[in-house]
Design an enzyme around this catalytic site. Structure first.
Site, PDB file in Angstrom:
ATOM      1  N   ASP A  11       6.027  23.784  76.965  1.00 16.62           N
ATOM      2  CA  ASP A  11       4.871  23.026  76.475  1.00 16.62           C
ATOM      3  C   ASP A  11       3.590  23.783  76.817  1.00 16.62           C
ATOM      4  O   ASP A  11       3.483  24.362  77.899  1.00 16.62           O
ATOM      5  CB  ASP A  11       4.847  21.627  77.127  1.00 16.62           C
ATOM      6  CG  ASP A  11       4.058  20.603  76.308  1.00 16.62           C
ATOM      7  OD1 ASP A  11       3.208  21.002  75.486  1.00 16.62           O
ATOM      8  OD2 ASP A  11       4.285  19.399  76.513  1.00 16.62           O
ATOM      9  N   PHE A  14      -1.186  21.114  74.777  1.00 16.33           N
ATOM     10  CA  PHE A  14      -2.285  20.838  73.826  1.00 16.33           C
ATOM     11  C   PHE A  14      -2.377  19.324  73.596  1.00 16.33           C
ATOM     12  O   PHE A  14      -3.467  18.753  73.590  1.00 16.33           O
ATOM     13  CB  PHE A  14      -2.032  21.587  72.509  1.00 16.33           C
ATOM     14  CG  PHE A  14      -3.126  21.439  71.489  1.00 16.33           C
ATOM     15  CD1 PHE A  14      -4.319  22.145  71.612  1.00 16.33           C
ATOM     16  CD2 PHE A  14      -2.977  20.590  70.396  1.00 16.33           C
ATOM     17  CE1 PHE A  14      -5.334  22.002  70.671  1.00 16.33           C
ATOM     18  CE2 PHE A  14      -3.988  20.446  69.459  1.00 16.33           C
ATOM     19  CZ  PHE A  14      -5.165  21.151  69.590  1.00 16.33           C
ATOM     20  N   SER A  53       3.831  21.232  67.874  1.00 15.15           N
ATOM     21  CA  SER A  53       2.739  21.012  66.926  1.00 15.15           C
ATOM     22  C   SER A  53       2.061  19.694  67.230  1.00 15.15           C
ATOM     23  O   SER A  53       2.729  18.692  67.463  1.00 15.15           O
ATOM     24  CB  SER A  53       3.192  20.950  65.454  1.00 15.15           C
ATOM     25  OG  SER A  53       2.061  20.644  64.618  1.00 15.15           O
ATOM     26  N   TYR A 123      -1.461  20.654  58.682  1.00 18.02           N
ATOM     27  CA  TYR A 123      -0.211  20.069  59.166  1.00 18.02           C
ATOM     28  C   TYR A 123       0.831  20.028  58.049  1.00 18.02           C
ATOM     29  O   TYR A 123       1.948  20.516  58.211  1.00 18.02           O
ATOM     30  CB  TYR A 123      -0.497  18.661  59.689  1.00 18.02           C
ATOM     31  CG  TYR A 123       0.680  17.996  60.342  1.00 18.02           C
ATOM     32  CD1 TYR A 123       1.187  18.465  61.550  1.00 18.02           C
ATOM     33  CD2 TYR A 123       1.286  16.885  59.758  1.00 18.02           C
ATOM     34  CE1 TYR A 123       2.268  17.851  62.156  1.00 18.02           C
ATOM     35  CE2 TYR A 123       2.357  16.268  60.366  1.00 18.02           C
ATOM     36  CZ  TYR A 123       2.852  16.749  61.571  1.00 18.02           C
ATOM     37  OH  TYR A 123       3.922  16.132  62.157  1.00 18.02           O
ATOM     38  N   HIS A 159       0.216   9.239  74.017  1.00 20.75           N
ATOM     39  CA  HIS A 159      -1.056   9.459  74.697  1.00 20.75           C
ATOM     40  C   HIS A 159      -2.021   8.331  74.329  1.00 20.75           C
ATOM     41  O   HIS A 159      -2.093   7.925  73.165  1.00 20.75           O
ATOM     42  CB  HIS A 159      -1.626  10.804  74.238  1.00 20.75           C
ATOM     43  CG  HIS A 159      -2.646  11.360  75.171  1.00 20.75           C
ATOM     44  ND1 HIS A 159      -3.842  10.734  75.411  1.00 20.75           N
ATOM     45  CD2 HIS A 159      -2.640  12.482  75.933  1.00 20.75           C
ATOM     46  CE1 HIS A 159      -4.525  11.455  76.281  1.00 20.75           C
ATOM     47  NE2 HIS A 159      -3.827  12.513  76.613  1.00 20.75           N
TER      48      HIS A 159
END
Ligand code: UDP
Ligand code: UDP
Length: 306
Positions: A11, A14, A53, A123, A159
């Site tokens: 990881d 980001f 991503s 994306y 998050h």
């Protein structure tokens, strides 16, 4: 790891957080690498879950070039790693490959309706070329590939600033703030609980099916209905605030999962209200957490209760 596999987690943080894996630090089958797959990575492995991503619109729009690099250069590195080690690789693709779809619900055979220069293009097109790369490596270098087209997913350990609709609405409702609806709220989404997704990914990885497979929950709601469900669940005190619609927002989205049912014998099992209750519970605790509170240890029953 609980089945006895040794797992490396890579990881660059980001969008990920150390807190989400801290309960595994020190486990004999676990190793954490702080690295970015945009750079080459040399390891010996049997299977690769390429999940890198940013995936939330505010996150990928914040750094579109990094998003494209991760999905192109990063995917080439992971396919190069798979080629050298003869590992099987599963690519996390997305329902965004269908863009703002003209076919409803979306089957894997639909080629999509994507704006190549819009705000979502980094994306959507990044994931589309990731799929193209997977099948190019399969054809040219005999790499064993699996492609999961993942639809909207939610659950604990998202998050708090993820920016997607579930975390936004749950936190707004918990804080008695207005629920922010972008546009009319008539646009639809279909939400899958995270444990259903994980089961689907593991089944796909270990199956014999190598073409793309939709992994999502076909339980479709308008965003306004969704706001009301969350508001009622949390206590019902919040109002609704309409904000301007976002550019190129897909108007309808629901997976056709007949292929996953047939080739994987998979379908989602966690109903929306049950998954949302777990998610609300998680965010309620997160909001009460202080900076140096205890480690994020799972409750023993967490792995068997769903
Ligand atoms: N790569 C990697 N780890 C490996 C093998 C390859 O990160 O174990 C990277 C490597 O840097 C290369 C990319 O994957 O740029 C693509 O590999 P491939 O073998 O297709 O490319 P080539 O080395 O032939 O340019
Ligand atoms: N949305 C909203 N309010 C928010 C966040 C999102 O109305 O605070 C809407 C958004 O416009 C979209 C849907 O909810 O129609 C799902 O958005 P999200 O960012 O969760 O994921 P997407 O499926 O668009 O990638």
């Amino acid at each position: 790891m609980m089945d006895g596999h040794e797992v490396f987690v890579v990881d660059n943080y980001f969008t990920g957080r150390k807190r989400n894996i801290e309960q595994w630090l020190g486990h004999e089958n676990f190793e954490m690498l702080h690295q970015d797959i945009v750079n080459p990575l040399y390891l010996e492995v049997d299977q690769i879950y390429h999940l890198a991503s940013p995936a939330s619109p505010p996150h990928y729009m914040y750094n579109p070039v990094k998003t494209i690099k991760t999905n192109t250069v990063g995917t080439i590195n992971m396919l190069g790693l798979a080629k050298r080690t003869k590992a099987r690789i599963l690519i996390a693709s997305t329902s965004e490959v269908y863009g703002d779809p003209e076919v409803h619900p979306q089957p894997e055979t639909y080629w999509g309706h994507v704006n190549p220069i819009g705000p979502r293009a980094c994306y959507d097109e990044g994931k589309r070329v990731a799929e193209t790369l997977a099948y190019a490596y399969a054809k040219q270098s005999n790499v064993s590939v699996r492609v999961a087209r993942i639809f909207n997913t939610y659950g604990p350990r998202m998050h708090a600033n993820d920016g997607r609709v579930v975390s936004n609405f749950v936190i707004q409702a918990l804080e008695d703030k207005p629920l922010t609806i972008y546009g009319s709220g008539d646009q639809t989404r279909s939400f899958q609980y995270v444990s259903d997704l994980v089961n689907g990914l593991v089944l796909l990885m270990n199956s014999n099916y190598s073409l793309p497979v939709n992994i999502g929950n076909p339980d479709e709601h308008s965003i306004i209905t969704f706001a009301n469900i969350i508001n009622d669940m949390v206590g019902g005190g919040s109002s609704i605030e309409h904000l301007p619609a976002v550019e190129d927002d897909p108007q309808r989205r629901r997976p056709d999962i007949s292929l996953a049912k047939r080739v994987l014998d998979w379908e989602p099992t966690v109903p929306l209200k049950k998954g949302l209750a777990k998610t609300v519970d998680y965010f309620r605790k997160e909001l009460q957490r202080t900076k140096h509170s205890d480690r994020n240890l799972p409750e023993i029953h967490e792995y068997s209760s769903l």
